[in-house]
Design a protein around this motif. Structure first.
Motif, PDB file in Angstrom:
ATOM      1  N   THR A 134       5.880  -1.925   8.515  1.00 52.63           N
ATOM      2  CA  THR A 134       7.142  -2.057   9.239  1.00 52.63           C
ATOM      3  C   THR A 134       8.303  -1.888   8.257  1.00 52.63           C
ATOM      4  O   THR A 134       8.185  -2.224   7.090  1.00 52.63           O
ATOM      5  CB  THR A 134       7.270  -3.411   9.985  1.00 52.63           C
ATOM      6  OG1 THR A 134       8.483  -3.391  10.737  1.00 52.63           O
ATOM      7  CG2 THR A 134       7.272  -4.621   9.061  1.00 52.63           C
ATOM      8  N   ASP A 187       0.836  -1.208   0.000  1.00 51.78           N
ATOM      9  CA  ASP A 187       0.000   0.000   0.000  1.00 51.78           C
ATOM     10  C   ASP A 187       0.869   1.256   0.000  1.00 51.78           C
ATOM     11  O   ASP A 187       1.472   1.606   1.005  1.00 51.78           O
ATOM     12  CB  ASP A 187      -0.888  -0.004   1.256  1.00 51.78           C
ATOM     13  CG  ASP A 187      -1.791   1.214   1.289  1.00 51.78           C
ATOM     14  OD1 ASP A 187      -2.804   1.199   0.572  1.00 51.78           O
ATOM     15  OD2 ASP A 187      -1.478   2.183   2.008  1.00 51.78           O
ATOM     16  N   THR A 218      11.154  -3.049   9.633  1.00 52.19           N
ATOM     17  CA  THR A 218      12.023  -3.959  10.381  1.00 52.19           C
ATOM     18  C   THR A 218      11.830  -5.374   9.837  1.00 52.19           C
ATOM     19  O   THR A 218      10.746  -5.958   9.970  1.00 52.19           O
ATOM     20  CB  THR A 218      11.644  -3.918  11.895  1.00 52.19           C
ATOM     21  OG1 THR A 218      11.567  -2.559  12.302  1.00 52.19           O
ATOM     22  CG2 THR A 218      12.637  -4.677  12.735  1.00 52.19           C
TER      23      THR A 218
HETATM   24  N1  LIG Z   1      -5.004   6.407   3.839  1.00 52.71           N
HETATM   25  C1  LIG Z   1      -4.430   7.041   4.834  1.00 52.71           C
HETATM   26  O1  LIG Z   1      -4.706   8.220   5.088  1.00 52.71           O
HETATM   27  C2  LIG Z   1      -3.439   6.315   5.682  1.00 52.71           C
HETATM   28  C3  LIG Z   1      -3.031   6.894   6.899  1.00 52.71           C
HETATM   29  C4  LIG Z   1      -2.137   6.167   7.701  1.00 52.71           C
HETATM   30  C5  LIG Z   1      -1.683   4.926   7.277  1.00 52.71           C
HETATM   31  N2  LIG Z   1      -2.079   4.416   6.074  1.00 52.71           N
HETATM   32  C6  LIG Z   1      -1.564   3.117   5.579  1.00 52.71           C
HETATM   33  O2  LIG Z   1      -1.567   2.152   6.624  1.00 52.71           O
HETATM   34  C7  LIG Z   1      -0.239   1.707   6.876  1.00 52.71           C
HETATM   35  C8  LIG Z   1      -0.041   1.370   8.339  1.00 52.71           C
HETATM   36  O3  LIG Z   1      -0.340   2.433   9.193  1.00 52.71           O
HETATM   37  P1  LIG Z   1       0.772   3.183  10.054  1.00 52.71           P
HETATM   38  O4  LIG Z   1       2.008   3.258   9.259  1.00 52.71           O
HETATM   39  O5  LIG Z   1       0.162   4.412  10.555  1.00 52.71           O
HETATM   40  O6  LIG Z   1       1.005   2.332  11.340  1.00 52.71           O
HETATM   41  P2  LIG Z   1       0.871   0.865  11.969  1.00 52.71           P
HETATM   42  O7  LIG Z   1       1.008  -0.190  10.963  1.00 52.71           O
HETATM   43  O8  LIG Z   1      -0.316   0.905  12.846  1.00 52.71           O
HETATM   44  O9  LIG Z   1       2.173   0.900  12.893  1.00 52.71           O
HETATM   45  C9  LIG Z   1       3.450   1.031  12.363  1.00 52.71           C
HETATM   46  C10 LIG Z   1       4.413   1.236  13.515  1.00 52.71           C
HETATM   47  O10 LIG Z   1       4.439   0.063  14.341  1.00 52.71           O
HETATM   48  C11 LIG Z   1       5.743  -0.499  14.351  1.00 52.71           C
HETATM   49  N3  LIG Z   1       5.583  -1.952  14.233  1.00 52.71           N
HETATM   50  C12 LIG Z   1       5.270  -2.684  13.148  1.00 52.71           C
HETATM   51  N4  LIG Z   1       5.212  -3.989  13.434  1.00 52.71           N
HETATM   52  C13 LIG Z   1       5.484  -4.097  14.758  1.00 52.71           C
HETATM   53  C14 LIG Z   1       5.587  -5.197  15.641  1.00 52.71           C
HETATM   54  N5  LIG Z   1       5.368  -6.443  15.228  1.00 52.71           N
HETATM   55  N6  LIG Z   1       5.904  -4.952  16.947  1.00 52.71           N
HETATM   56  C15 LIG Z   1       6.107  -3.691  17.385  1.00 52.71           C
HETATM   57  N7  LIG Z   1       6.025  -2.601  16.580  1.00 52.71           N
HETATM   58  C16 LIG Z   1       5.714  -2.809  15.281  1.00 52.71           C
HETATM   59  C17 LIG Z   1       6.465   0.090  13.159  1.00 52.71           C
HETATM   60  O11 LIG Z   1       7.840   0.223  13.438  1.00 52.71           O
HETATM   61  P3  LIG Z   1       8.983  -0.165  12.359  1.00 52.71           P
HETATM   62  O12 LIG Z   1       8.526   0.288  11.002  1.00 52.71           O
HETATM   63  O13 LIG Z   1      10.163   0.608  12.872  1.00 52.71           O
HETATM   64  O14 LIG Z   1       9.165  -1.639  12.463  1.00 52.71           O
HETATM   65  C18 LIG Z   1       5.822   1.468  13.067  1.00 52.71           C
HETATM   66  O15 LIG Z   1       6.402   2.369  13.996  1.00 52.71           O
HETATM   67  C19 LIG Z   1       0.625   2.866   6.364  1.00 52.71           C
HETATM   68  O16 LIG Z   1       1.964   2.521   6.148  1.00 52.71           O
HETATM   69  C20 LIG Z   1      -0.131   3.228   5.109  1.00 52.71           C
HETATM   70  O17 LIG Z   1       0.150   2.301   4.075  1.00 52.71           O
HETATM   71  C21 LIG Z   1      -2.961   5.096   5.291  1.00 52.71           C
END
Ligand SMILES: NC(=O)c1ccc[n+]([C@@H]2O[C@H](COP(=O)([O-])OP(=O)(O)OC[C@H]3O[C@@H](n4cnc5c(N)ncnc54)[C@H](OP(=O)(O)O)[C@@H]3O)[C@@H](O)[C@H]2O)c1
Length: 293
Positions: free
Chosen positions: A240, A46, A242
């Protein structure tokens, strides 16, 4: 290989229910993490124009496919999004061209979303018309929205020249933000639901409320959160950079939470928005009301 469920969209296309989010993934890391994710078994990424990594993500997919000829382009699902500043028919047409140019190594975009409803009726409408044309051209397979509330969806569904219904709405969802009214509306309309920030943007991974579930299922907190999204029937997008987290996050697809535990997690809802909240963005009529006050 991890068994990840697929979801059939109203466009007839199939989307893997777990996708790798790449928001805030810098270009150099996108080039590294996407092939690792594909090695781990991810088949869905995504991205978005505003993430500034569309080209790196697409090229990483293309070169991985060359090295793994048993996997076909059609086995991978690639999403991008048109940002708010590109709303309106003409601007969106140009934005689509640019996103397609960045994705040229993979030939087409599986899903293109309106990133948020933040403009006005005319611009949102023009954007949707341009997206519909992109589907007709064959370069974009499905179209949808993101951060649309019920009112924005009702507005879209009432366009007199609507030809294609959104395939999905990508919204922030996790146990602390369950948006039940919007979820019910989407389910009734046959619009798939995609959960972003499933870990509460990382802010909820260490929440003590998850501990009893992690203990009961012998899984990590992150796995419980991703499994919750899947149990609710959502497509889910953990992010992630990582490498060691890629596989465990994907393996959440094999964690089956009981109905009772899903309900207990639902009960954590406190309208905790970790990201932005364009779902409340006013319609034109509401803006006029505001001005009157
Ligand atoms: N449409 C929109 O407006 C919108 C808005 C926000 C997000 N999104 C989409 O949704 C995706 C995910 O949302 P998000 O990036 O906000 O956050 P998320 O997936 O809720 O959380 C990501 C965070 O959690 C950490 N993490 C990942 N796996 C983990 C694990 N197993 N244990 C502990 N920590 C972990 C990551 O760290 P590391 O990366 O350092 O491992 C990062 O800091 C985005 O990348 C994007 O594609 C869309």
């Amino acid at each position: 290989m991890v068994s990840v469920p697929n979801v059939k969209l109203n466009s007839g296309k199939i989307i893997p229910a777990v996708g790798l989010g790449v928001w805030k993934t810098p270009q150099n890391l996108a080039s590294q993490i996407v092939p690792k994710a594909l090695d781990a078994g991810y088949r869905h990424v995504d991205s978005a124009a505003i993430y500034k990594n569309e080209e790196e993500v697409s090229e990483a997919i293309a070169s991985w496919l060359k090295k793994n000829p048993s996997v076909k382009r059609e086995d991978i699902f690639y999403t991008s999004k048109v940002f708010d500043s590109d709303h309106g028919y003409e601007k969106t047409k140009k934005a689509i061209e640019l996103s397609l140019e960045k994705a040229k190594s993979i030939g087409y975009i599986d899903l293109l979303l309106v990133h948020s409803p933040q403009s006005d009726y005319e611009k949102r409408h023009g954007t949707w018309m341009a997206l519909q044309e992109a589907v007709e051209s064959g370069k974009v397979k499905s179209i949808g929205v993101s951060n649309y509330g019920v009112k924005h969806l009702k507005e879209l569904l009432a366009y007199p020249d609507l030809k294609i219904k959104p395939a999905l709405n990508q919204i922030e969802l996790h146990p602390w933000l369950t948006r039940s009214e919007l979820v019910d509306f989407l389910q009734k309309e046959g619009i798939a639901i995609e959960a972003y920030s499933p870990l509460g943007n990382g802010k909820k991974v260490n929440d003590p409320a998850l501990e009893p579930f992690a203990k009961k299922y012998n899984k990590t907190n992150a796995q419980i959160l991703i499994a919750w999204s899947l149990a609710r029937g959502f497509i889910v997008l953990p992010k992630t950079v990582t490498e060691s987290r890629l596989l465990p996050n994907l393996e959440s697809a094999e964690v089956k939470l009981s109905e009772e535990d899903v309900k207990k997690l639902d009960a954590l809802d406190e309208h905790f928005v970790t990201c932005w909240d364009p779902i409340e963005y006013p319609l034109d009529s509401e803006k006029k009301e505001e001005k009157k006050d």
